[in-house]
Design an enzyme around this catalytic site. Sequence first.
Site, short mmCIF file in Angstrom:
data_model
loop_
_atom_site.label_atom_id
_atom_site.label_comp_id
_atom_site.label_asym_id
_atom_site.label_seq_id
_atom_site.Cartn_x
_atom_site.Cartn_y
_atom_site.Cartn_z
N LYS A 195 45.22 6.22 71.65
CA LYS A 195 46.66 6.42 71.44
C LYS A 195 47.32 7.01 72.68
CE LYS A 195 48.60 5.67 68.13
NZ LYS A 195 49.28 4.41 67.75
N VAL B 117 48.16 -8.98 61.22
CA VAL B 117 48.21 -8.00 60.13
C VAL B 117 48.43 -8.71 58.81
CG1 VAL B 117 49.49 -6.08 59.11
CG2 VAL B 117 49.00 -6.08 61.56
N VAL C 181 53.25 -1.17 58.32
CA VAL C 181 52.25 -1.18 59.39
C VAL C 181 52.91 -1.19 60.77
CG1 VAL C 181 50.19 -2.37 60.26
CG2 VAL C 181 50.66 -2.36 57.82
N ARG D 187 39.66 8.04 66.13
CA ARG D 187 38.95 7.02 66.90
C ARG D 187 38.58 7.53 68.30
NH1 ARG D 187 43.51 2.51 66.18
NH2 ARG D 187 44.75 4.43 66.17
N ASN E 36 48.71 5.49 62.62
CA ASN E 36 47.35 5.23 63.11
C ASN E 36 46.43 4.90 61.93
OD1 ASN E 36 47.67 7.90 62.26
ND2 ASN E 36 46.00 8.64 63.53
N VAL F 46 51.98 5.69 57.97
CA VAL F 46 50.94 6.23 58.85
C VAL F 46 50.84 5.37 60.10
CG1 VAL F 46 48.49 6.76 59.08
CG2 VAL F 46 49.63 7.14 56.90
N TYR G 224 46.97 2.30 73.82
CA TYR G 224 48.18 1.91 73.09
C TYR G 224 49.27 2.91 73.47
CZ TYR G 224 45.05 -0.93 70.21
OH TYR G 224 44.12 -1.85 69.78
N ILE H 117 55.21 0.81 61.70
CA ILE H 117 55.90 2.10 61.84
C ILE H 117 55.77 2.69 63.23
CG2 ILE H 117 53.98 3.55 61.03
CD1 ILE H 117 57.76 3.96 60.20
N ASP H 118 54.68 2.39 63.95
CA ASP H 118 54.54 2.96 65.29
C ASP H 118 55.51 2.33 66.29
OD1 ASP H 118 53.21 0.55 65.30
OD2 ASP H 118 51.27 1.37 65.86
N HIS I 74 53.16 2.12 72.98
CA HIS I 74 54.35 2.01 72.13
C HIS I 74 55.52 2.80 72.73
CE1 HIS I 74 52.00 -0.09 69.14
NE2 HIS I 74 51.12 0.89 69.13
N VAL J 115 55.83 -6.95 60.73
CA VAL J 115 56.51 -7.70 61.78
C VAL J 115 56.64 -6.82 63.02
CG1 VAL J 115 58.61 -8.91 62.47
CG2 VAL J 115 57.76 -9.12 60.12
N SER K 297 44.98 -4.65 64.40
CA SER K 297 45.83 -5.31 63.41
C SER K 297 44.98 -5.86 62.27
CB SER K 297 46.61 -6.45 64.07
OG SER K 297 47.53 -5.95 65.02
N GLU L 96 48.74 -2.74 73.66
CA GLU L 96 49.46 -3.66 72.79
C GLU L 96 50.24 -4.72 73.56
OE1 GLU L 96 52.44 -0.33 73.52
OE2 GLU L 96 50.27 -0.53 73.27
#
Length: 380
Positions: free
Chosen positions: A79, A183, A271, A19, A305, A303, A98, A273-274, A100, A243, A138, A122
């Site tokens: 990212k 999501v 989803v 992206r 991203n 994954v 983002y 996982i990050d 995280h 979640v 999302s 986020e």
Amino acid sequence: MKMKTVFGVPKELKTDETRVSLTPDCISMLIKDGYEVLVEAGAGTLSGFSDEQYTQSGAKVVENAEKLWDEANVIIKVKEPQKCEYQYFKEDQVIFSYMHLAVEEELTEELLKKKVCAIASESVETANKELPLLRPMSEVAGRLSIQLGANYLESVNGGSGVLLGGVPGVQPGKVVILGGGVVGANAAKVALGMGADVSVLDINSKRLADLDFLFQGQLKTHYCNPYTVKEECKKADILVGAVLLPGRKAPKLVSADVVKEMKKGSFIIDVAIDQGGNIETMDKITTLKNPVFEKYGILHCAVPNLPSLTPRTSSFAYSYAILPYVKEIGKYGALMALRENEPLRAGVNTFRGEVTSESLAETFGLKHTEISLLIGFKVA
């Protein structure tokens, strides 16, 4: 007199990140408003945007990252910065992406050491608790989770051979979604559209009622607790972990013991996982080139991203969402924009060497300082 704002759009360096943070049409709007925008050569190539398009939009295309980071005082990314970019950090520089940071301790330390203003996309949050910059990604990730899952259920990809929508006389596949947020709702929309049997689990009874109304009773809703998680997972052909707790590590909702009881050849996609993920057995990160690993006979996708699978759509969606906040920074300068814009202020994780996110401070046992105390006034 406020410092002149120079925006910088670097090439994304995270593995498989395709992206770009600002599309040419959005940059043309910034240029029209009188702002200067630098774009690193090749930044938009993987999203289908050429350097020539950026030049035509009014941006200045620079040949290397070092020059871009040196000349821009506001960096707009998708990212979080990678280790090779830490060397470019400078005091009072704004990095807006983002982040995280709850799972990025080393990056957090670097941002604090260099006294960077880190705005986490986020964490940008409106007064009614919506996350306007997380929402578009999302939406993409939720829809892709089912698209990807349906593909991996095919036997040639190691799946159980279930057609998600079934056919007349044969029952459809079962999709179980943990979390009824953006999501989860978008995953449910696609799964129902493909004809699947869909269940959504959440601890928010009102949200479950809203989903039941939104989808007119087409999906099943369950209050989320260890019993319902276990029972629904045993039925699942596709399990979606969706979640997320803003600014915190994601809660582990599915244990390894529960995964062992799932149907062989079923597919789990996490989803969240990050932010550490919802599934205990997601013990490694996967990539777009190699998105799946097998454990206990179950396919796992981790994954971080996922929207990079569709970078053109995702780049447009992110760019349109972040543009109003970028304009605020350009109009007022970073400091005044933080004073004037409450959602933007909520997104600040580090500022001038201080941790301004309470949840981040708790995660790493650091001192928390209210952002309002650092920007020159006390917010009522």
